[in-house]
Design a protein around this motif. Structure first.
Motif, mmCIF file in Angstrom:
data_model
loop_
_atom_site.group_PDB
_atom_site.id
_atom_site.type_symbol
_atom_site.label_atom_id
_atom_site.label_comp_id
_atom_site.label_asym_id
_atom_site.label_seq_id
_atom_site.Cartn_x
_atom_site.Cartn_y
_atom_site.Cartn_z
ATOM 1 N N LEU A 270 0.819 -1.209 0.000
ATOM 2 C CA LEU A 270 0.000 0.000 0.000
ATOM 3 C C LEU A 270 0.852 1.257 0.000
ATOM 4 C CD1 LEU A 270 -2.863 -0.706 2.574
ATOM 5 C CD2 LEU A 270 -3.108 -0.349 0.113
ATOM 6 N N ALA A 271 1.919 1.238 0.794
ATOM 7 C CA ALA A 271 2.708 2.458 0.985
ATOM 8 C C ALA A 271 4.014 2.103 1.679
ATOM 9 C CB ALA A 271 1.919 3.458 1.836
ATOM 10 N N PRO A 272 5.010 2.999 1.616
ATOM 11 C CA PRO A 272 6.250 2.788 2.383
ATOM 12 C C PRO A 272 5.945 2.781 3.883
ATOM 13 C CG PRO A 272 6.520 4.509 0.722
ATOM 14 C CD PRO A 272 5.059 4.214 0.794
ATOM 15 N N ASN A 273 6.854 2.219 4.659
ATOM 16 C CA ASN A 273 6.624 2.088 6.098
ATOM 17 C C ASN A 273 6.332 3.411 6.816
ATOM 18 O OD1 ASN A 273 6.742 -0.666 6.090
ATOM 19 N ND2 ASN A 273 8.902 -0.780 6.653
ATOM 20 N N PRO A 274 7.045 4.507 6.529
ATOM 21 C CA PRO A 274 6.701 5.760 7.215
ATOM 22 C C PRO A 274 5.256 6.198 6.958
ATOM 23 C CG PRO A 274 8.886 5.923 6.233
ATOM 24 C CD PRO A 274 8.270 4.649 5.716
ATOM 25 N N GLU A 275 4.782 5.978 5.728
ATOM 26 C CA GLU A 275 3.391 6.341 5.416
ATOM 27 C C GLU A 275 2.407 5.380 6.073
ATOM 28 O OE1 GLU A 275 0.476 7.022 1.539
ATOM 29 O OE2 GLU A 275 2.652 6.950 1.283
ATOM 30 N N LEU A 276 2.780 4.083 6.148
ATOM 31 C CA LEU A 276 1.922 3.138 6.867
ATOM 32 C C LEU A 276 1.735 3.580 8.311
ATOM 33 C CD1 LEU A 276 3.183 -0.366 5.641
ATOM 34 C CD2 LEU A 276 1.071 0.790 4.987
ATOM 35 N N ALA A 277 2.827 4.046 8.921
ATOM 36 C CA ALA A 277 2.764 4.469 10.325
ATOM 37 C C ALA A 277 1.852 5.674 10.517
ATOM 38 C CB ALA A 277 4.170 4.785 10.837
ATOM 39 N N LYS A 278 1.783 6.546 9.533
ATOM 40 C CA LYS A 278 0.988 7.769 9.659
ATOM 41 C C LYS A 278 -0.449 7.589 9.179
ATOM 42 C CE LYS A 278 4.907 10.954 9.066
ATOM 43 N NZ LYS A 278 5.482 12.001 8.203
ATOM 44 N N GLU A 279 -0.628 6.877 8.073
ATOM 45 C CA GLU A 279 -1.940 6.838 7.415
ATOM 46 C C GLU A 279 -2.685 5.511 7.553
ATOM 47 O OE1 GLU A 279 -3.077 9.563 6.247
ATOM 48 O OE2 GLU A 279 -1.211 10.717 6.384
ATOM 49 N N TYR A 280 -1.960 4.427 7.826
ATOM 50 C CA TYR A 280 -2.596 3.104 7.893
ATOM 51 C C TYR A 280 -2.231 2.424 9.212
ATOM 52 C CZ TYR A 280 -3.271 3.861 2.879
ATOM 53 O OH TYR A 280 -3.628 4.369 1.666
ATOM 54 N N ASN A 281 -2.377 3.161 10.317
ATOM 55 C CA ASN A 281 -1.882 2.674 11.598
ATOM 56 C C ASN A 281 -2.947 2.023 12.467
ATOM 57 O OD1 ASN A 281 -3.291 4.964 12.513
ATOM 58 N ND2 ASN A 281 -1.424 6.219 12.399
ATOM 59 N N THR A 282 -4.111 1.723 11.903
ATOM 60 C CA THR A 282 -5.115 0.891 12.575
ATOM 61 C C THR A 282 -5.645 -0.106 11.556
ATOM 62 O OG1 THR A 282 -7.078 2.212 12.037
ATOM 63 C CG2 THR A 282 -5.807 2.865 13.990
ATOM 64 N N LEU A 283 -6.165 -1.206 12.036
ATOM 65 C CA LEU A 283 -6.738 -2.195 11.125
ATOM 66 C C LEU A 283 -7.872 -1.589 10.321
ATOM 67 C CD1 LEU A 283 -6.960 -5.092 10.060
ATOM 68 C CD2 LEU A 283 -8.426 -5.614 12.035
ATOM 69 N N GLN A 284 -8.700 -0.751 10.955
ATOM 70 C CA GLN A 284 -9.824 -0.163 10.248
ATOM 71 C C GLN A 284 -9.371 0.749 9.119
ATOM 72 O OE1 GLN A 284 -13.083 -1.101 10.814
ATOM 73 N NE2 GLN A 284 -13.242 -0.081 8.818
ATOM 74 N N LYS A 285 -8.305 1.535 9.361
ATOM 75 C CA LYS A 285 -7.789 2.404 8.299
ATOM 76 C C LYS A 285 -7.307 1.581 7.107
ATOM 77 C CE LYS A 285 -6.328 6.274 11.246
ATOM 78 N NZ LYS A 285 -5.148 7.020 11.778
ATOM 79 N N ILE A 286 -6.698 0.447 7.394
ATOM 80 C CA ILE A 286 -6.258 -0.433 6.311
ATOM 81 C C ILE A 286 -7.459 -0.970 5.544
ATOM 82 C CG2 ILE A 286 -5.136 -2.643 5.803
ATOM 83 C CD1 ILE A 286 -3.302 -2.089 8.231
#
Length: 306
Positions: A270-286
């Motif tokens: 979906l995205a690089p790790n820094p972006e995962l930490a900011k934008e996809y940091n909950t199961l629901q957001k994913i």
């Protein structure tokens, strides 16, 4: 659609009519950049490989051509490198294993490539072998359920897809993840994407259970919702907005979700790790991502398995 630019560049080189050597070169560079597996190019025999390796060694250390001991010269070292690799490496292996083999070859010949920084010289040689396509990423088997890059008929470009069914005769039914579009595709227009999960330590946490994403009963891995390689950004500092917890090592290491390997790999695409930490940091957001919704809908209809 998030893709590996190095891999896509390699595919576009190949589809544009460049030589196999050019495609192998790009694949080797991609594998090195991503920490992926490497092997000797398949279209070269041992003699040709030795010549190619010797050429790179001479370029790195010109004084090798003046060595009185033939085993310590470029040709002798190259021959030993090819032979050692066949004996010591169970293909394919990452760049670190290849560097170790070259280090052993040099030690056995009682020589070095650089008196000041031999380790850096060894790294440069392996990197150059990748750039020249001597070491390249191996071809993987295309399996049902795997994520691949494939050519979409509408735009004649490479996109991520899921292998839905092996139709036999070198043809596969795919589902393009960005569009949810099915397509029957020849194997020549498909390239496997390595299932490399960029979440260090997760492979040690395999256990049987129901995947939090696709709900299939499979072997599960722990996905850190704040990926481990960005923990230092938040440790003893402020967590990303919306996360209820403390910025401690214990919390960061335990904050995550259990997902199967296919879903785990999909998250990291979906995205690089820094972006995962900011934008996809909950199961629901994913799960709210349209790309993930297409994937989960398809994956949930497949049979469970490991």
């Amino acid at each position: 659609m998030v893709k590996s630019s190095a891999k896509v560049a390699a595919l576009r080189l190949e589809s544009a009519g460049h030589t196999k050597a050019s495609a192998a070169k790009a694949a080797g560079e991609a594998a090195t950049a991503e920490g992926g597996p490497l092997e000797f190019r398949a279209d070269a025999d041992a003699e040709e490989l030795e010549k190619l390796v010797a050429r790179v060694l001479r370029a790195q250390c010109p004084s090798l051509q003046f060595e009185e001991d033939p085993m310590a010269g470029a040709a002798g070292l190259a021959g030993s490198f090819v032979a050692y690799a066949a004996e010591k490496i169970t293909f394919p292996k990452k760049a670190a294993a290849w560097r170790q083999v070259l280090d052993e070859v040099l030690a056995d010949a009682s020589t070095v490539l650089d008196d000041d920084d031999n380790a850096d010289a060894i790294r440069s040689v392996i990197d150059e072998l990748c750039r020249k396509g001597v070491l390249t990423a191996p071809k993987a088997t295309i399996e049902e359920g795997a994520i691949v890059l494939a050519v979409l008929v509408e735009d004649d470009d490479w996109h991520e897809a899921m292998v839905q069914k092996d139709l036999g005769g070198g043809r596969f039914r795919l589902i393009f993840l960005e569009y949810g579009k099915p397509q029957e595709t020849a194997v020549s227009d498909i390239r496997p994407v390595d299932m490399v999960v960029d979440d260090e330590g997760s492979e040690e946490q395999l256990q049987e259970g129901r995947c939090d994403m696709c709900q299939r009963q499979k072997l599960l891995t722990f996905h850190h919702l704040i990926p481990k390689d960005v923990h230092a950004t938040y440790l003893k500092k402020r967590l990303p907005p919306g996360i209820d917890g403390e910025p401690t090592r214990g919390f960061l290491n335990s904050y995550g979700t259990m997902v199967c390997r296919h879903c785990h790999s999909f998250i990291h695409r979906l995205a690089p790790n820094p972006e995962l930490a900011k934008e996809y940091n909950t199961l629901q957001k994913i799960l709210d991502s349209p790309k993930v919704q297409n994937w989960v809908q398809w994956a949930g209809q497949q049979n469970s398995g490991r």
